[in-house]
Each structure stands twice: as C-alpha cells, then as structure tokens.
Design a protein around this motif. Structure first.
Motif, PDB file in Angstrom:
ATOM      1  N   ASN A   1     -15.700  94.407 -24.852  1.00  0.00           N
ATOM      2  CA  ASN A   1     -16.455  93.581 -25.812  1.00  0.00           C
ATOM      3  C   ASN A   1     -16.223  92.100 -25.531  1.00  0.00           C
ATOM      4  O   ASN A   1     -15.215  91.725 -24.935  1.00  0.00           O
ATOM      5  CB  ASN A   1     -16.023  93.886 -27.242  1.00  0.00           C
ATOM      6  N   GLU A   2     -17.171  91.292 -25.994  1.00  0.00           N
ATOM      7  CA  GLU A   2     -16.943  89.848 -25.962  1.00  0.00           C
ATOM      8  C   GLU A   2     -16.212  89.474 -27.255  1.00  0.00           C
ATOM      9  O   GLU A   2     -16.168  90.274 -28.192  1.00  0.00           O
ATOM     10  CB  GLU A   2     -18.274  89.126 -25.827  1.00  0.00           C
ATOM     11  N   ILE A   3     -15.671  88.247 -27.296  1.00  0.00           N
ATOM     12  CA  ILE A   3     -14.787  87.886 -28.414  1.00  0.00           C
ATOM     13  C   ILE A   3     -15.463  88.136 -29.768  1.00  0.00           C
ATOM     14  O   ILE A   3     -16.532  87.593 -30.046  1.00  0.00           O
ATOM     15  CB  ILE A   3     -14.362  86.402 -28.316  1.00  0.00           C
ATOM     16  N   GLY A   4     -14.841  88.990 -30.558  1.00  0.00           N
ATOM     17  CA  GLY A   4     -15.318  89.262 -31.916  1.00  0.00           C
ATOM     18  C   GLY A   4     -16.667  89.950 -31.982  1.00  0.00           C
ATOM     19  O   GLY A   4     -17.256  90.040 -33.063  1.00  0.00           O
ATOM     20  N   ALA A   5     -17.182  90.421 -30.861  1.00  0.00           N
ATOM     21  CA  ALA A   5     -18.553  90.959 -30.844  1.00  0.00           C
ATOM     22  C   ALA A   5     -18.543  92.489 -30.772  1.00  0.00           C
ATOM     23  O   ALA A   5     -17.644  93.084 -30.185  1.00  0.00           O
ATOM     24  CB  ALA A   5     -19.309  90.396 -29.644  1.00  0.00           C
ATOM     25  N   PRO A   6     -19.543  93.121 -31.368  1.00  0.00           N
ATOM     26  CA  PRO A   6     -19.634  94.578 -31.295  1.00  0.00           C
ATOM     27  C   PRO A   6     -20.238  95.038 -29.967  1.00  0.00           C
ATOM     28  O   PRO A   6     -20.830  94.240 -29.237  1.00  0.00           O
ATOM     29  CB  PRO A   6     -20.581  94.922 -32.446  1.00  0.00           C
TER      30      PRO A   6
END
Ligand SMILES: C[S@@+](CC[C@H](N)C(=O)[O-])C[C@H]1O[C@@H](n2cnc3c(N)ncnc32)[C@H](O)[C@@H]1O
Length: 247
Positions: free
Chosen positions: A152-157
């Motif tokens: 995942n990318e930072i804080g991303a679903p």
C-alpha cells in the motif's frame, strides 16, 4: 473431537513453511495430499517434498486423494457448492480409508487458507472436525517481497481481486493499488495503461521464479510473451501482479 489442521505452506518454496507449520505437520497423525491430475503434478510433488524434509523420525501417515473436478456446465455458484460438497466427502472418505482413528488430520494449503482458498468453507461442511489454521505466506506477500515494494501507499487502501473481476468491471473505485490473482487471461490488457505501473511475478518462491516490473504500457507485451513461453515450457503457470496508478 478430531482436529483438522489447515497449514499454510507458502507458494512453492520449502523455506516458506513456518516453524509453527513444521510443528503442526509433525504433530499430525495423517496428512492428506490432493492429486489434481498429471498437469498439476508439481504441486502434489512439492507437498511430498515438504513432507519428506520435515517429517523424518515422525510417525505421520500420508494419503493422497483425487480432487473432484468442478462441473462448470451450469450455474457458477451452484457448481462451486456441489464441488465443495464433493471435496468434503473426499476428505472424509480418505480419513476413513487411511486412518479412521486419527485425532489430528492435516492439509497443506497453498499460500494461506484465508486468501482465495476454499478449505475453510469445505471444512465447515464437516461439523465433527475442530479446525485450526496455521498461517502461511501468501502469493501477494511473495510478490511484494520479490519486488521489494510495499503493498500500500502511505495511509492508502488497496484491493485484492481476480482477473475476471478486473476484466468485467474495470479498475475498482476508491483505490490506486490493485493486486490481481487467478488471472489466466492477463486482464491488465483491458486497461488503459497510461499512468499505471505493474509488478508481475510467476512461480514465486520456486526455482522458475519470473519477475517483470515497470510502466504497464512498456511491459505488457513482454509479460504476455514471457508468460506464454513459460506456460508452454512447464505445462502450467501461476502468476500474480500489483498495479498502481498515479493519483
Ligand atoms: C487459488 S489461489 C491460492 C492463493 C493462496 N491461498 C495464497 O495465499 O496465495 C491461486 C492464485 O494464487 C496466486 N499464486 C499462488 N502461488 C503463486 C506463485 N508461486 N507465484 C505466483 N502466483 C501464485 C496466483 O494468482 C494463483 O492464480
């Protein structure tokens, strides 16, 4: 009550089996090994190799059973339900035939039992069994590790889906990262490749491992041709990929 151990064994590398998996295998009275037919023989053979390498000195019986074939002629869900009933019966019959007194019966589950695997649903058809899950390394973990990327990318679903879903429904809403499994037809071809990166892997964890990554527009043709060649060379292929688009 009899225990049914569903042991995740990772994606084809003996070293993917965790110490907990080894302990569970060694504690079993019987390990059931499905036979899917000659074209998939590698997977049964790999299960045998894993057993051979971890069971020395243990009194564990191994029993093969023929995996029933799914009837794909009618309604999909009904066909899958009937197939799972037939597999549950095949497990029961194999236990009765090979070790009717076994207290602990194990199945070696590809990857992890929680991800695109029906053994938990099949086990639920056998209420006399107490199910224990020993987690394994999933194909998605093997993919992200092989490419050394975060899922995942930072804080991303992110979403994990199948080739069929991607082909029929397009890019899933609400995410920029999509992991695709069970894709015999390279559904990434149906997307507009502009702005999408792909990380693709086949035979992950195995000696034949293949990895390709880069902009989808540049790598699509290479994946299609390398995949087709590998498939005809080995007679089968398992692959998975992660797509990420610029947000
Ligand atoms: C029926 S699902 C089983 C998934 C498994 N339970 C897991 O945890 O990864 C089979 C799919 O997993 C992926 N897969 C499994 N093993 C793989 C491998 N060694 N290399 C690449 N993909 C693999 C492929 O997408 C394949 O179509």
């Amino acid at each position: 009550m009899r225990d049914l151990l569903l042991i995740g064994i990772g994606t084809g590398n003996r070293d993917h089996v965790t110490l907990a998996g080894v302990q569970a295998m060694r504690s079993a009275d019987l390990i059931l090994i499905p036979r899917k037919g000659p074209d998939k023989a590698d997977l049964a053979d790999l299960r045998h190799q894993i057993c051979e390498s971890v069971l020395s000195g243990c009194d564990v019986a191994l029993a093969e059973f023929d995996l029933p074939v799914r009837d794909a002629s009618g309604d999909y869900r009904a066909g899958v339900d009937a197939w799972h009933d037939a597999i549950a019966k095949a497990w029961s019959d194999a236990i009765d035939r090979h070790a009717p007194d076994a207290r602990r019966v194990a199945l070696l589950i590809w990857g992890d039992p929680s991800l695109y695997d029906s053994s938990l649903r099949i086990a639920a058809r056998l209420p006399d069994l107490r199910v224990r899950v020993i987690p394994g390394i999933t194909a998605l973990q093997a993919l992200t590790a092989a490419h050394a990327i975060p899922v995942n990318e930072i804080g991303a679903p992110f979403i994990v889906t199948t080739g069929r879903q991607l082909r029929d429904k397009g890019w899933p809403p609400g995410v920029d990262t999509v992991a695709v499994m069970l894709d015999g037809d390279c559904a990434f071809q149906t997307l507009d490749p502009d702005g999408i990166e792909i990380w693709w892997g086949a035979y992950l964890g195995m000696a034949e491992e293949m990895l390709i990554s880069g902009p989808l527009a540049d790598r699509s043709a290479q994946i299609l041709s390398d995949r087709a060649q590998a498939r005809s060379r080995h007679g089968w292929i398992m692959d998975i990929y992660l797509l990420r688009r610029r947000s």
